[in-house]
Design a protein around this motif. Structure first.
Motif, mmCIF file in Angstrom:
data_model
loop_
_atom_site.group_PDB
_atom_site.id
_atom_site.type_symbol
_atom_site.label_atom_id
_atom_site.label_comp_id
_atom_site.label_asym_id
_atom_site.label_seq_id
_atom_site.Cartn_x
_atom_site.Cartn_y
_atom_site.Cartn_z
ATOM 1 N N SER A 1 -16.329 -35.556 30.076
ATOM 2 C CA SER A 1 -17.459 -34.670 29.802
ATOM 3 C C SER A 1 -18.547 -35.401 29.036
ATOM 4 O O SER A 1 -19.742 -35.216 29.306
ATOM 5 C CB SER A 1 -16.983 -33.467 28.986
ATOM 6 N N GLY B 1 -19.465 -28.131 33.196
ATOM 7 C CA GLY B 1 -18.335 -28.172 32.262
ATOM 8 C C GLY B 1 -17.090 -27.593 32.904
ATOM 9 O O GLY B 1 -16.046 -28.234 33.000
ATOM 10 N N SER C 1 -17.846 -28.353 27.972
ATOM 11 C CA SER C 1 -19.289 -28.114 27.883
ATOM 12 C C SER C 1 -19.837 -28.626 26.549
ATOM 13 O O SER C 1 -20.894 -29.256 26.505
ATOM 14 C CB SER C 1 -19.577 -26.609 27.993
#
Lengths: 268, 370
Positions: free
Chosen positions: B171, B208, B271
């Motif tokens: 991420s 995400g 996220s």
């Protein structure tokens, strides 16, 4: 020397001296000696986990021994890279316990693999013909040649594995529990096949088994693995005469007696 | 090395030709020998093996082949050779060892038909699997003491906690890439400041959760399929049934709950880490201070973007777990099947997740959460 009648004074096929195998601190074999004579069927017995398969893997070069010396067909194979072309691999055939057939190839193509690798100068037709008659030689029906291993029963897989082991007309055959998992009729047929092939093709057979009937019916001599080494080698009466408690229990237990009785009936 | 096999043709008195073979007639030398023998003129009256020193089954096969071709007799074979000849003589000569190949006009309809029937039974199987899970859940609600809490916690650790490092790294990198690539494009309109909106909204709404679902499908969906498939092969699942334990209750439901719940947390975590990655790029490359970047996100990203992500996450987790467990329990036969079903679990899970994501995108836009 294929197809010859062998005399006992010919040099032995396998000579093992002082073999030791360890997995970490676990000792499988220690100071193990064994000689396999030309033209015999040698049965190897021992309790579960006594190192029968490890012994076979050491002889065929799949397991590097910690110490000792192994000569196969007159060549020392310990400390040698078998890929470096000492040519001993093409003189033996191996049948693994589950058959170990290549699942993406048909039975016939399985047999063809070794021919393709070692004898690329064979014409494709002759190579396929050879593969085909080898399969039929092991008693499989013609319809099995073009089948995939997943379409075969357990007994047929063993026969197909045997055909692959015979692909290069080997002098020496390794069989790892060939009758395990077969029904009694299938097992007896496989025993007969082993003996017939040995006599026809003049093979030497190294046979790991738990099957007492196999030992009585087709083995010329039996080697017993216990206490990390071979404790005795000889015919079954000779083994029993050693009086070793494990051997005693093995052959004189209820199963051993039943196999012996069956063998005696067969002799008559 | 073996001495090559040799042959000579001798005319005998009766006007026939005698083929005399000598030397080693074994596999190692048969290749060149076969080509030489193919060229000999017929007809032959007799094949003489008296001078053959050594022979194996391949040599015997070769002799039988010539005898068949010229319809002649074999003489002079020693006992060993005779035995080998007898062993291979009976087999008819064919080089047919490949798989049976049907013509295209047969193969295509057969393949299509198989696919259709497989799809039909697949749909029936999935519906049946849903039913089993509902029944299992119902019986767990009635007997809450039977709830496999330990298995659930263990699966939550495997699916969630141990996935944190890899999902975090992924991420973070995605955040960096979006911020960096986005800023290059937005710069052309003089709108670099909007990079904050881009990173904040796209990671919370879409990337995400989507990337996490793909990662969970690869990590845990495949593990579910492989574990259950192997248990099926080793008859562990049959053993459970025999004892009276429902595999759905003890194996499938904890996995599904764990994946569904952990997906929500992992999606949110992903996220957040992606936004941190974007903020790092903002600080280093765009001249937006780190904390200003994060504070701006609070201003430009509507709260419903967070809800969009959090509503999708459990659905994706459920899909991934269902695909893994269903395919695992479908394993039959051999170990090859475990690999096939594991692949199928991952592929179908990712595909379903992406299709559903498209539906969600349209849906949330329509209800005004644009």
């Amino acid at each position: 020397m294929t197809g010859h009648i062998h005399s006992p004074d010919e040099p032995p096929v396998i000579v093992i001296e002082g073999l030791a195998n360890r997995f970490g601190s676990f000792v499988v074999h220690e100071d193990l000696d064994l000689t396999v004579r030309r033209g015999e069927i040698l049965g190897v017995v021992g309790g579960s986990g006594s190192g029968k398969s490890v012994l076979m893997r050491s002889i065929i070069g799949l397991q590097r021994p910690a110490a000792g010396r192994i000569d196969v067909l007159g060549r020392t194979i310990t400390g040698v890279d078998l890929d470096s072309g000492i040519g001993v691999r093409r003189r033996w055939g191996v049948l693994f316990q589950g058959g170990a057939l290549f699942s993406t190839l048909t039975v016939g193509e399985n047999v063809e693999v070794a021919l393709r690798k070692y004898y690329p100068d064979l014409s494709p037709e002759l190579r396929a013909e050879i593969a085909r008659y080898k399969v039929l030689l092991t008693g499989l029906p013609e319809s099995a040649v073009a089948k995939y291993p997943s379409e075969l029963s357990g007994g047929m897989k063993k026969r197909a594995g045997l055909a692959r082991a015979l692909a290069l007309d080997p002098e020496l055959l390794f069989l790892d529990e060939p009758t395990a998992g077969l029904d009694p009729i299938g097992a007896a047929n496989f025993d007969r096949l082993t003996r017939d092939l040995k006599e026809t093709l003049g093979l030497t057979v190294f046979l790991i088994t738990h099957d007492l009937d196999t030992l009585y019916e087709i083995c010329d001599r039996v080697a017993v693995i216990a206490e990390k080494r071979i404790i005795a080698v000889g015919t079954i009466p000779e083994l029993i005469a050693t009086g070793h408690p494990w051997i005693e229990e093995y052959f004189n237990g209820p199963r051993g007696r039943a196999a012996h009785a069956a063998h005696m009936r067969g002799e008559k | 090395m073996e001495e090559a096999a040799q042959y000579s043709l001798v005319e005998d008195g009766a006007g026939g030709t005698r083929l005399v073979l000598s030397g080693q007639l074994v596999l190692a030398v048969i290749g060149p020998f076969e080509r030489a023998l193919g060229a000999i003129p017929g007809p032959l009256a007799v094949i003489d093996l008296a001078a053959v020193e050594d022979i194996d089954t391949v040599g015997a096969w070769m002799v039988c082949r010539i005898a068949r071709q010229h319809q002649c007799d074999i003489t002079g074979a020693k006992p060993a050779a005779e035995r080998l000849l007898a062993a291979v003589r009976g087999f008819d000569p064919s080089s047919d060892i490949g798989p049976e190949i049907r013509p295209v006009w047969e193969r295509v309809p057969v393949a299509v038909g198989k696919q259709v029937f497989a799809a039909r039974s697949g749909i029936a199987g999935v519906v049946g699997f849903f039913g089993q899970i509902l029944l299992g859940a119902a019986s767990l609600l009635r007997h809450p003491l039977r709830f496999p809490l330990k298995a659930l916690v263990h699966q939550m650790e495997l699916v969630g906690v141990s996935a944190l490092p890899i999902i975090g790294l992924m991420s973070f990198l995605i955040g960096i890439v979006i911020a960096q690539q986005g800023s290059v494009q937005l710069e052309q309109f003089g709108a670099e400041a909007l990079t904050v909106n881009l990173v904040g909204r796209i990671t919370l709404r879409e990337l995400g959760v989507l990337m996490t679902a793909i990662m969970v499908a690869g990590r845990s969906g495949s593990a579910f399929a492989a574990q259950l498939g192997t248990m099926k092969l080793t008859e562990e699942i049959d053993a459970m049934r025999t004892i009276g334990i429902s595999p759905i209750e003890v194996l499938v439901i904890p996995r599904i709950l764990a994946a569904t719940f952990m997906m929500v947390l992992l999606g949110f975590y992903s996220s957040v880490v992606a936004m941190v990655g974007g903020a790092v790029v903002g600080d280093v490359a765009l001249g937006i201070p780190f904390w200003t970047f994060l504070a701006r996100i609070q201003e430009v990203v509507p709260t419903y973007d967070l809800w969009v992500g959090l509503i999708k996450a459990p659905v994706f987790g459920l899909i991934v777990a269902l695909a893994g467990c269903y395919n695992g329990l479908q394993v039959r036969g051999n170990s090859e099947e475990v690999g096939r079903r594991t692949t199928m679990a991952v592929v179908s899970a990712i595909f379903a997740v992406i299709v559903l994501d498209a539906f969600f995108a349209v849906f949330f836009t329509e209800i005004g959460w644009a």
